[in-house]
Design a protein around this motif. Structure first.
Motif, short mmCIF file in Angstrom:
data_model
loop_
_atom_site.label_atom_id
_atom_site.label_comp_id
_atom_site.label_asym_id
_atom_site.label_seq_id
_atom_site.Cartn_x
_atom_site.Cartn_y
_atom_site.Cartn_z
N ARG A 209 1.18 -1.07 -0.37
CA ARG A 209 -0.49 -0.10 -0.25
C ARG A 209 0.78 1.02 0.02
NH1 ARG A 209 -5.35 -0.53 -0.87
NH2 ARG A 209 -5.39 -3.06 -1.00
N SER B 292 2.14 3.35 -2.56
CA SER B 292 1.77 4.32 -2.76
C SER B 292 0.32 5.08 -2.54
CB SER B 292 1.37 3.66 -4.25
OG SER B 292 2.01 3.75 -5.29
N ARG C 179 4.68 10.64 -5.10
CA ARG C 179 3.81 9.91 -5.90
C ARG C 179 5.30 8.96 -6.31
NH1 ARG C 179 0.28 10.30 -10.59
NH2 ARG C 179 1.42 9.23 -12.18
N LEU C 180 4.98 7.96 -6.34
CA LEU C 180 6.03 6.59 -5.70
C LEU C 180 6.17 6.40 -7.28
CD1 LEU C 180 6.06 5.03 -2.16
CD2 LEU C 180 6.96 6.98 -3.33
N PRO C 181 7.67 5.68 -7.49
CA PRO C 181 8.02 4.91 -8.70
C PRO C 181 7.61 3.43 -8.29
CG PRO C 181 10.00 5.46 -7.23
CD PRO C 181 8.51 6.18 -6.65
N ILE C 182 6.38 3.39 -8.32
CA ILE C 182 6.13 1.43 -7.85
C ILE C 182 4.48 1.48 -8.55
CG2 ILE C 182 5.30 0.49 -6.02
CD1 ILE C 182 7.53 0.83 -4.80
N GLU C 183 4.41 0.16 -8.66
CA GLU C 183 3.50 0.33 -9.30
C GLU C 183 3.02 -1.83 -8.80
OE1 GLU C 183 1.68 0.90 -13.63
OE2 GLU C 183 2.32 -1.81 -14.20
N SER C 184 2.12 -1.18 -8.09
CA SER C 184 1.09 -2.77 -7.71
C SER C 184 1.23 -3.92 -8.47
CB SER C 184 0.76 -1.92 -6.34
OG SER C 184 1.28 -1.43 -5.71
N HIS C 185 2.19 -4.95 -8.60
CA HIS C 185 1.42 -6.40 -8.78
C HIS C 185 1.30 -7.64 -8.33
CE1 HIS C 185 2.85 -5.31 -13.56
NE2 HIS C 185 2.70 -4.36 -12.06
N ALA D 152 -1.19 -4.88 -13.25
CA ALA D 152 -1.20 -4.28 -11.61
C ALA D 152 -2.58 -4.48 -11.62
CB ALA D 152 -1.28 -2.42 -12.41
N PRO E 235 11.18 0.23 -10.27
CA PRO E 235 11.21 -0.08 -11.79
C PRO E 235 12.63 -0.74 -11.84
CG PRO E 235 10.13 2.97 -11.45
CD PRO E 235 11.01 1.41 -9.61
N GLN F 243 10.41 -1.26 -17.19
CA GLN F 243 9.34 -1.00 -16.53
C GLN F 243 9.17 -2.25 -15.30
OE1 GLN F 243 7.84 -3.52 -20.57
NE2 GLN F 243 6.14 -4.11 -19.57
N HIS F 244 8.10 -1.57 -14.65
CA HIS F 244 7.71 -2.13 -13.45
C HIS F 244 7.41 -3.35 -13.12
CE1 HIS F 244 6.76 2.29 -12.66
NE2 HIS F 244 7.10 2.27 -12.24
#
Lengths: 89, 416
Positions: free
Chosen positions: B238, B240, B249-255, B300, B342, B412-413
């Motif tokens: 959680r 972001s 704003r973070l360099p994160i994408e949740s997968h 995501a 990333p 790419q995340h």
């Protein structure tokens, strides 16, 4: 998970390649400041809920799509051709 | 209450009436010196090391649910230090050393089992890459043994050595790699932190972060406002959302990453085996279940569950590698929420807000990092300087190009 391709109709998720958030559509100008490129490549809103992301219909019509999706439920609200999407540059 | 074999025997003979809750359930005070948001493995170990290494006990951990109910209990429990790149190499080496003393340190059985981890390779080029990785591990002070095909066959005779899609050329054995009991790690740190005076506050969700003049002043929670001089965000899964409360704003994408476990079987798999080409890894829990998993679902997600195509892919890879598991019945599957960065490496750093710290981006490698992540974040918070083994885990490294791309797959995340 079925993705409603505007050209091919509902197709299995396995036909698609996922790139990432639709932020990738807003490419900065070549001479933009490094911070703009950092934001474009790395920084994400990463919502828990409604999101728009880019999928490539690799094993179908090979169109790039912007898919409207919910990241919590995996429900898919719709898909549009990336070139015609509202957030296209 | 100290745990010991004598204590277990005594309680067993006297009706087990002497066991007591091992941590308090305090109400939040109006102010603390230091707050840790997130009562998972990393948050609890951070709180423990703030108290143990730096003498800070005016510390509270704020957890929106119950302790240890997030990703620390939703992983496949592998502990290893087989990294190649500077930045990762020294950090995970430090973490493995902490693991090796953890049970004595915490007086808690985390069931750390150094059963050996074997990464299989399937071509001459991959052998060269693994030889290089093994040399890096040895140079870092850890252990690595390059096994040829017969060496792998001796340890893992049940693999399918006849399959031709990914013929087994050999493997890189990391003898000190292994597994641990995930829940016990959270519980052990929680108990030890509580014993040093840390308040572990459950069912206390942070709803806002108070910032005045660029400096953190405290947080808003579902149990009222709490003031603090220092606040750490340690909420992988959680990150972001919580960071957005501070305008970041973070360099994160949740997968989502899925994992699977079979019914309990007699001991048959003695090691942790990783079959990278097929996207499959497996070990056997002490309870007997085969615990295995594969790759991300690749989109995501916060659903904490995945979709069937990846289930099918993981099963196919497992059957390709070791057909003997085909008759085992799958008991359950689940998904964990991964903070994907990333470059595939984590972030332990200050934020632009003074007094606000960030520990996130653990991708799918967070479990083994629990001890060192807490150790290094506590060091950063207490001293203001990054710990030497975590100095490269900077928040700004994507902007400056100092990425730690262990897999060499780009920015790419979901590709790490």
């Amino acid at each position: 998970m079925l993705i409603p391709c505007p050209l091919c109709g509902p197709r299995d998720r396995r036909e698609f390649y996922y790139l990432g958030a639709a932020d990738y559509l807003r490419r900065p100008a070549a001479d933009a400041a490094p911070a703009a490129w950092d934001a474009y490549l790395h920084l994400r809103g990463n919502p828990a809920g409604e999101t728009r992301d880019l999928w490539y219909h690799e094993a179908g019509c090979q169109a790039w799509l912007v898919v409207s999706r919910n990241t919590v439920t995996h429900a898919i609200a719709g898909a549009a051709l990336a070139g015609e999407a509202a957030d296209a540059a | 209450m100290r745990y010991s074999g004598f204590r277990v025997a005594w309680e067993g003979l006297t009706g087990n009436g002497g066991w007591r809750p091992v941590w308090r359930d305090p109400a939040p005070k109006p102010a603390y010196d230091t707050l840790v948001i997130g009562g998972g493995g990393h948050g609890l170990s951070t709180a423990y090391y703030l108290a143990r290494n730096h003498g800070l006990s005016d510390v509270a951990v704020l957890e929106k649910g119950g302790l240890g109910l997030g990703s620390v209990g939703r992983n496949t429990t592998i502990v290893r230090a087989n990294y190649l790149l500077p930045g990762n190499s020294e950090f995970y080496s430090h973490s493995l050393k902490l693991w090796e003393g953890l049970e004595r340190e915490l007086n808690f059985n985390v069931m750390h089992s150094q059963r050996g981890l074997i990464n299989l390779f399937h071509s001459d080029g991959q052998r060269d890459a693994f030889a290089r990785r093994g040399n890096a591990m040895v140079n870092q002070g850890d252990d690595a043994v390059l096994l040829d095909r017969e060496g792998v066959r001796e340890l893992l005779p049940y693999l399918d050595f006849g399959q031709t899609r990914f013929p087994i050329y050999g493997g890189l054995l990391h003898p000190r790699g292994g597994t641990a009991r995930h829940d016990a790690v959270a519980w052990g740190y929680a108990r030890a932190a509580d014993a040093r005076g840390v308040d572990l506050i459950q069912n206390c969700e942070v709803t806002g972060i108070d910032i005045e003049g660029g400096r953190v002043r405290g947080v808003q929670t579902t149990r009222g406002p709490i003031r603090a001089r220092r606040v750490a965000i340690v909420v992988a899964g959680r990150s972001s959302q919580v960071a957005a409360m501070a305008g970041l704003r973070l360099p994160i994408e949740s997968h989502v990453l899925q994992a699977f476990v079979t019914e309990g079987l007699k001991p048959c798999i003695d090691h942790v085996i990783s079959f990278g080409m097929g996207h499959f890894y497996i070990s056997q829990s002490d309870k007997g279940g085969l615990v295995f998993g594969g790759d991300l679902d690749f989109y995501a997600s916060y659903a904490a569950r995945g979709n069937l195509p990846m289930v099918e892919h993981v099963m196919e890879a497992g059957m390709t590698l070791m057909p003997m598991i085909g008759r085992a019945r799958l008991l359950r599957s689940w998904g964990g929420i991964m903070d994907m960065s990333p470059d595939g490496s984590p972030i332990i750093d200050k934020t632009p807000v003074e007094g606000l710290f960030l520990d996130c981006g653990w991708n799918y490698g967070g479990f083994k990092a629990v001890p060192a992540s807490g150790w290094c974040l506590a060091h950063l918070m207490a001293t203001g300087e990054p710990h030497p083994v975590a100095a490269r885990y900077r928040l700004d490294r994507f902007a400056t190009g100092h990425v730690i791309d262990e897999e060499g797959t780009g920015s790419q995340h979901n590709l790490h």
